[in-house]
Design an enzyme around this catalytic site. Structure first.
Site, PDB file in Angstrom:
ATOM      1  CD  GLU A 258      -1.053   8.864 -55.722  1.00 47.25           C
ATOM      2  OE1 GLU A 258      -0.061   9.247 -55.076  1.00 47.25           O
ATOM      3  OE2 GLU A 258      -1.474   7.694 -55.672  1.00 47.25           O
TER       4      GLU A 258
ATOM      5  CG  ASP B  93       3.600   2.760 -55.125  1.00 45.55           C
ATOM      6  OD1 ASP B  93       3.560   2.387 -53.938  1.00 45.55           O
ATOM      7  OD2 ASP B  93       3.576   3.960 -55.486  1.00 45.55           O
TER       8      ASP B  93
ATOM      9  CG  HIS C   4      -3.051   9.613 -52.535  1.00 44.71           C
ATOM     10  ND1 HIS C   4      -3.784   8.556 -52.997  1.00 44.71           N
ATOM     11  CD2 HIS C   4      -1.864   9.091 -52.144  1.00 44.71           C
ATOM     12  CE1 HIS C   4      -3.091   7.447 -52.877  1.00 44.71           C
ATOM     13  NE2 HIS C   4      -1.926   7.732 -52.372  1.00 44.71           N
TER      14      HIS C   4
ATOM     15  NE  ARG D  27      -7.112   2.895 -48.208  1.00 43.10           N
ATOM     16  CZ  ARG D  27      -5.845   3.230 -47.997  1.00 43.10           C
ATOM     17  NH1 ARG D  27      -5.188   3.939 -48.912  1.00 43.10           N
ATOM     18  NH2 ARG D  27      -5.233   2.913 -46.863  1.00 43.10           N
TER      19      ARG D  27
ATOM     20  CD  GLN E 249       2.407   5.680 -46.128  1.00 44.40           C
ATOM     21  OE1 GLN E 249       3.600   5.432 -45.968  1.00 44.40           O
ATOM     22  NE2 GLN E 249       1.618   4.999 -46.926  1.00 44.40           N
TER      23      GLN E 249
ATOM     24  NE  ARG F 285      -2.894  10.166 -45.133  1.00 44.68           N
ATOM     25  CZ  ARG F 285      -2.705   8.934 -45.594  1.00 44.68           C
ATOM     26  NH1 ARG F 285      -3.272   8.552 -46.744  1.00 44.68           N
ATOM     27  NH2 ARG F 285      -1.943   8.075 -44.942  1.00 44.68           N
TER      28      ARG F 285
END
Ligand code: TA6
Length: 316
Positions: A292, A230, A186, A78, A102, A107
């Site tokens: 991003e 978003d 990201h 995170r 997701q 990652r």
């Protein structure tokens, strides 16, 4: 896996050469850190090839990392710069990636350290260092491979200079069938106060507003953040035209792209931050903004033997 026999040591200093970048492993070889002679540094977790720290020469951290971020390989980090591949979000209608978690598997896979290279320069201000990381169908976890059975290889490079940090991805289709994928970096940028932030460079750009029923909209003026944001932008200007983050009118970050046609802007704000167990402190949304760089609208199709390359450069 970089075992101790092959563990790269700090770059040797040759008498007469100016100080060189130092590259060292730590935390049982799970992290690699590069430090430039003037003090700039970058730290990368082999898990996810996730950049978890980027500091300027004064030791000021430029990326946001949650206090509750898992750095033990138990889940995606995170914060920092998690790498999204081969799908952005989830794609239930896309057969090839519909079974993946997701943001895909890059990652939360263990990457290999492939090596380091540094600029040959006598001038300390020109010194840079590039760290290369690899992931391929040969090293991918079997369970993941069963969900995405393609033959591929990825080289992900992190390049640190006194002025900027670049991350680039090269995806090669080593198999005999086309591969469809999306990819995105990201990036969680650290800011002092989100209420003083403006994002420019996206004016007149179309975007999908994921907090308003995925409506298609057009950006008017600078982007400001006063609640959950978003958005998936298709920047009206080309990738070499910078997306700029200003704080109180001063530029704090400038991001240019190469072959990454989309830009996502995200801030979870209060409720979404409260709902993420690994997002701490809960008011940390006031000190971060995700800008991003990616290619996430539609799918990149890679034919056998072809390669895709995309990159971002973040200047502070
Ligand atoms: O890039 C923005 C986004 O897609 C948001 O929708 C939010 O889900 C964020 O990524 C974080 O996703 P994660 O899977 O890391 O919790």
């Amino acid at each position: 896996m970089v075992d101790r026999r092959n563990r790269p040591t700090a770059l040797a200093t040759t008498p007469g050469l100016p100080p060189q970048p130092q590259v060292n492993f730590s935390h049982e070889n799970s992290r690699v850190t590069a430090v430039l002679p003037a003090g700039e540094s970058v730290e990368v977790l082999l898990y996810g090839a996730t950049v978890i720290s980027w500091k300027n020469r004064f030791g000021i951290e430029k990326l946001w990392l949650s206090d509750a971020a898992k750095l033990d390989g138990s889940k995606a980090v995170r914060g920092g710069i998690p790498l999204v591949f081969p799908v952005f979000g989830t794609a239930p209608d896309h057969a090839a990636t519909s079974k993946l978690p997701q943001h895909g598997f890059a990652r939360n896979s263990r990457w290999e350290f492939l090596g380091k290279s540094s600029s040959e320069s006598a001038s300390p201000s020109d010194i840079s260092v590039k760290l290369d990381f690899g992931l391929s169908s040969a090293t991918l976890d079997d369970q993941v491979k069963s969900l995405w059975p393609y033959t591929f290889s990825i080289i992900y490079s992190v390049t640190l200079t006194p002025e900027n940090l670049s991350t680039s991805i090269v995806v090669t289709n080593d198999g005999n069938q086309p591969i469809e994928f999306q990819t995105l970096m990201h990036t969680y940028l650290r800011v002092e106060d989100i209420s003083k932030i403006q994002v420019t460079g996206l004016e007149e750009s179309d975007y999908v507003d994921k907090v308003d029923a995925a409506k298609e909209k057009k950006q008017s003026g600078a982007v400001t953040i006063a609640g959950e944001v978003d958005r998936v932008y298709s920047p009206a200007k080309g990738p070499s035209s910078p997306v700029v983050v200003t704080e109180d009118g001063e530029t704090v970050f400038s991001i240019v792209r190469d072959n990454l046609k989309d830009v996502v802007v995200w801030n979870p704000w209060t409720d979404k931050a409260a709902g993420m167990g690994d997002f701490e402190p809960k008011d940390g949304f006031k000190n971060m903004i995700c800008i991003e760089a990616g290619s996430v609208k539609g799918w990149i199709t890679l034919d056998p033997s072809d390669a895709f390359e995309g990159a971002q450069t973040i200047s502070d």
